[in-house]
Design an enzyme around this catalytic site. Structure first.
Site: not given
Length: 322
Positions: A147, A210
């Protein structure tokens, strides 16, 4: 199959849906779903996913490069792999999601949302993982869900790990450090994320990575993530990763801030970075007569978002682990 991303974004089904790569077989399982199986027997299975949110394009571009290296023969494959581009319609439109956030829906939670492209896709992905894991005899199961964050962060690259009843395996955590993650966040409660689903239902070692900030296709500086790309390449080819890295800082979730009504106010502005520290007693949010304050000496915020729909998470509060 050297155009998986382009086919997925265009909604086109390839004329040929299976074939041979350099030392592996491939099968197109549907839009955004590609299975790779080495010719030699292996006992390791890996889910590599990105694009659960359609505006998070850097990880999608990273996966596209990895696939190009595999199909060109410059990278050897030593895992069974299921490549997942999570939300093709949102990726094509360049939006986070069309109706609802898919990463709240897994583990059957899609049934409590209004029917949409996301609920149908969440169900399809659950079935795809079930088929993938049940069709092999993998001793090792990993899931890396890539992500980017909506806002900036004091840690450019970090991982979020789902709640797990058993201790985390040392080699998995070590690989996350070798992949350049500066921090690891450990959930303490179940959730509707893709990684919690794969961990809870299939025993996978799972992590949401992330990587930087959400940007449109073509605007990502992938050099920021060279260390992660190199670690993924080494993982796929069975090469040991470097051990010369600083161990990631560790945090655990201590509370969740949830928006319940239009009276909700989160006292963090758009410039508040992930992992911003707040001292004990700081007022974080209010909703009617309910006040949310920092209860530990220091807490750090993750994913603050005052504009989420009612009933959803507006932020997580963390404490640092020794």
């Amino acid at each position: 199959m050297d155009n998986f991303l382009a086919l997925t974004l265009s909604g086109t089904t390839p004329r040929v849906t299976q074939g041979k790569g350099a030392g592996f077989r491939w099968r197109w399982l549907g839009h955004g779903l590609l299975e790779l199986t080495p010719d030699a027997p292996v006992d390791r299975a890996l889910i590599l996913s990105a694009g659960i949110h359609g505006n998070e394009t850097a990880p999608v571009e990273m996966l596209d490069r990895l696939l190009s290296a595999l199909f060109s023969g410059s990278l050897t494959l030593t895992w069974r792999v299921l490549v997942v581009l999570g939300n093709p319609q949102a990726l094509t439109a360049g939006i986070r999601y069309g109706h609802s956030d898919m990463n709240r829906m897994f583990g059957g939670r899609w049934q409590s949302f209004a029917e949409s492209d996301e609920t149908r896709r969440a169900r399809e992905l659950e079935l795809s993982l079930e088929t993938f894991f049940s069709s092999g005899q993998a001793r090792v199961r990993w899931h890396l869900d890539l992500h980017t964050a909506i806002r900036g962060s004091h840690h450019l690259r970090f991982g979020v790990l789902p709640q797990r009843d058993r201790p985390w395996e040392t080699d998995f955590l070590a690989w996350l450090g070798a992949a350049g993650l500066e921090a690891l966040v450990f959930h303490q409660a179940p959730g509707g994320t893709f990684t919690h689903f794969s961990s809870e239902h299939f025993g996978a070692l799972s992590c949401t990575l992330e990587l930087g900030k959400a940007l449109p296709f073509g605007q990502n500086d992938l050099t920021q993530f060279n260390v992660t790309s190199q670690a993924l390449s080494a993982l796929l080819s069975g090469v040991e990763t470097s051990t010369s890295f600083s161990p990631p800082l560790r945090y655990r979730v201590v509370s969740q801030i949830t928006r319940h009504s239009d009276k909700f106010a989160l006292y963090m502005d758009a410039q508040t970075l992930n992992f911003t520290a707040f001292a004990k007693g700081t007022l974080l949010a209010e909703e009617g007569d309910k006040r949310v304050t920092v209860t530990h000496d220091v807490e750090y915020v993750l994913f603050p978002n005052p504009s989420v729909a009612c009933g959803l998470r507006a932020g997580l509060m963390l404490e640092r682990l020794p």
